[in-house]
Motif scaffolding. Structure first.
Motif, short mmCIF file in Angstrom:
data_model
loop_
_atom_site.label_atom_id
_atom_site.label_comp_id
_atom_site.label_asym_id
_atom_site.label_seq_id
_atom_site.Cartn_x
_atom_site.Cartn_y
_atom_site.Cartn_z
N THR A 5 31.76 13.52 29.14
CA THR A 5 31.98 12.08 29.32
C THR A 5 31.11 11.23 28.39
OG1 THR A 5 30.36 11.92 31.13
CG2 THR A 5 32.67 12.36 31.74
N ALA A 6 30.23 11.86 27.61
CA ALA A 6 29.33 11.12 26.72
C ALA A 6 30.07 10.19 25.75
CB ALA A 6 28.43 12.09 25.96
N PRO A 7 31.23 10.55 25.21
CA PRO A 7 31.91 9.64 24.27
C PRO A 7 32.47 8.37 24.92
CG PRO A 7 32.72 11.90 24.01
CD PRO A 7 31.89 11.86 25.25
N PHE A 8 32.52 8.33 26.23
CA PHE A 8 33.12 7.20 26.93
C PHE A 8 32.05 6.19 27.32
CE2 PHE A 8 35.81 10.89 27.69
CZ PHE A 8 37.02 10.42 27.21
N ALA A 9 32.03 5.07 26.62
CA ALA A 9 31.02 4.05 26.89
C ALA A 9 31.28 3.36 28.21
CB ALA A 9 31.00 3.02 25.76
N VAL A 10 32.53 3.27 28.60
CA VAL A 10 32.90 2.62 29.85
C VAL A 10 33.79 3.58 30.62
CG1 VAL A 10 34.10 0.67 30.90
CG2 VAL A 10 32.80 0.34 28.78
N ARG A 11 33.46 3.80 31.89
CA ARG A 11 34.31 4.65 32.72
C ARG A 11 34.17 4.22 34.17
NH1 ARG A 11 30.31 7.96 30.61
NH2 ARG A 11 28.73 8.49 32.11
N GLN A 12 35.25 4.40 34.89
CA GLN A 12 35.25 4.18 36.32
C GLN A 12 35.85 5.42 36.95
OE1 GLN A 12 37.54 0.42 36.35
NE2 GLN A 12 35.87 -0.31 37.65
N HIS A 13 35.42 5.71 38.14
CA HIS A 13 35.99 6.84 38.86
C HIS A 13 36.34 6.31 40.25
CE1 HIS A 13 36.96 11.01 39.06
NE2 HIS A 13 36.24 11.20 40.16
N LEU A 14 37.62 6.09 40.48
CA LEU A 14 38.08 5.48 41.71
C LEU A 14 38.69 6.57 42.59
CD1 LEU A 14 39.88 2.52 39.93
CD2 LEU A 14 37.54 2.57 40.80
N ILE A 15 38.22 6.67 43.83
CA ILE A 15 38.74 7.66 44.77
C ILE A 15 39.32 6.89 45.96
CG2 ILE A 15 38.22 9.64 46.23
CD1 ILE A 15 36.01 10.38 44.29
N VAL A 16 40.62 7.10 46.21
CA VAL A 16 41.35 6.32 47.20
C VAL A 16 42.20 7.23 48.10
CG1 VAL A 16 41.42 4.31 45.67
CG2 VAL A 16 43.32 5.95 45.66
N ASN A 17 42.84 6.61 49.10
CA ASN A 17 43.75 7.34 50.01
C ASN A 17 43.07 8.56 50.62
OD1 ASN A 17 45.67 5.47 49.22
ND2 ASN A 17 46.52 6.81 47.67
N ARG A 18 41.93 8.35 51.21
CA ARG A 18 41.11 9.44 51.75
C ARG A 18 41.65 9.89 53.10
NH1 ARG A 18 35.22 7.06 50.03
NH2 ARG A 18 35.99 6.19 48.09
N ARG A 19 41.94 11.18 53.20
CA ARG A 19 42.35 11.78 54.47
C ARG A 19 41.24 12.72 54.91
NH1 ARG A 19 47.99 13.91 52.59
NH2 ARG A 19 46.77 14.01 50.71
N VAL A 20 40.62 12.39 56.01
CA VAL A 20 39.47 13.14 56.50
C VAL A 20 39.89 13.96 57.72
CG1 VAL A 20 37.13 12.97 57.43
CG2 VAL A 20 37.90 11.34 55.69
N ARG A 21 39.51 15.24 57.71
CA ARG A 21 39.77 16.13 58.85
C ARG A 21 38.47 16.86 59.16
NH1 ARG A 21 43.53 13.26 58.59
NH2 ARG A 21 45.69 13.77 58.26
#
Length: 149
Positions: free
Chosen positions: A59-75
């Motif tokens: 990921t070093a070449p990426f000056a800007v990054r987001q990591h979005l985690i959605v729709n979480r199903r928890v069991r």
């Protein structure tokens, strides 16, 4: 309900650590024997420290990054011989990034998306990841820059 909130917080901390490139925090989210598997996204599988090293490099070449985690199903309690101290989370992810070259204008965006499978364990320090498996479903590579008139 408190466990549900704590598990959700852990997944959020995972997303923030990956998005911010905080690999020390990333490693701290795992159990001592915790593992991550990014092979379906072109990466590696290994213990949290090994994977953190690979993520830092890739990921070093990426000056800007987001990591979005959605729709979480928890069991809760789905692992063998469970005593109420395990959980599984299945959640979708979206990762928009921005490439840059030193001194050059920003290159086009690279985006990918998929689904995570997390296995969690309650420890004396709170909920921790025993396993994180990324299943990349799609990737949009950078397109050629379109000149602005």
């Amino acid at each position: 309900m408190m466990d549900r909130l704590a598990v959700d917080d852990l997944v959020t901390e995972y997303a923030v650590a990956v998005g911010d490139g905080d690999w020390t925090a990333y490693e701290g989210l795992f159990t001592a024997d915790g593992r991550a598997d990014y092979r379906a996204a072109g990466g590696i599988e290994g213990d949290a420290g090994q994977v953190a090293g690979w993520l830092a490099e890739s990921t070093a070449p990426f000056a800007v990054r987001q990591h979005l985690i959605v729709n979480r199903r928890v069991r809760f309690g789905l692992l063998d011989h469970d005593t109420g101290d395990t959980a599984r989370v299945r959640a979708d992810y979206l990762t928009p990034t921005r490439l840059t070259d030193a001194g050059a204008p920003a290159a086009p965006d690279l985006m990918c998306g998929g689904r995570y499978d997390f296995a969690l364990l309650r420890t004396p320090q709170g909920w921790r990841l025993r396993e994180a498996v990324a299943h990349e479903k799609w990737r949009r590579p950078p397109a050629a820059e379109v000149p602005v008139p």
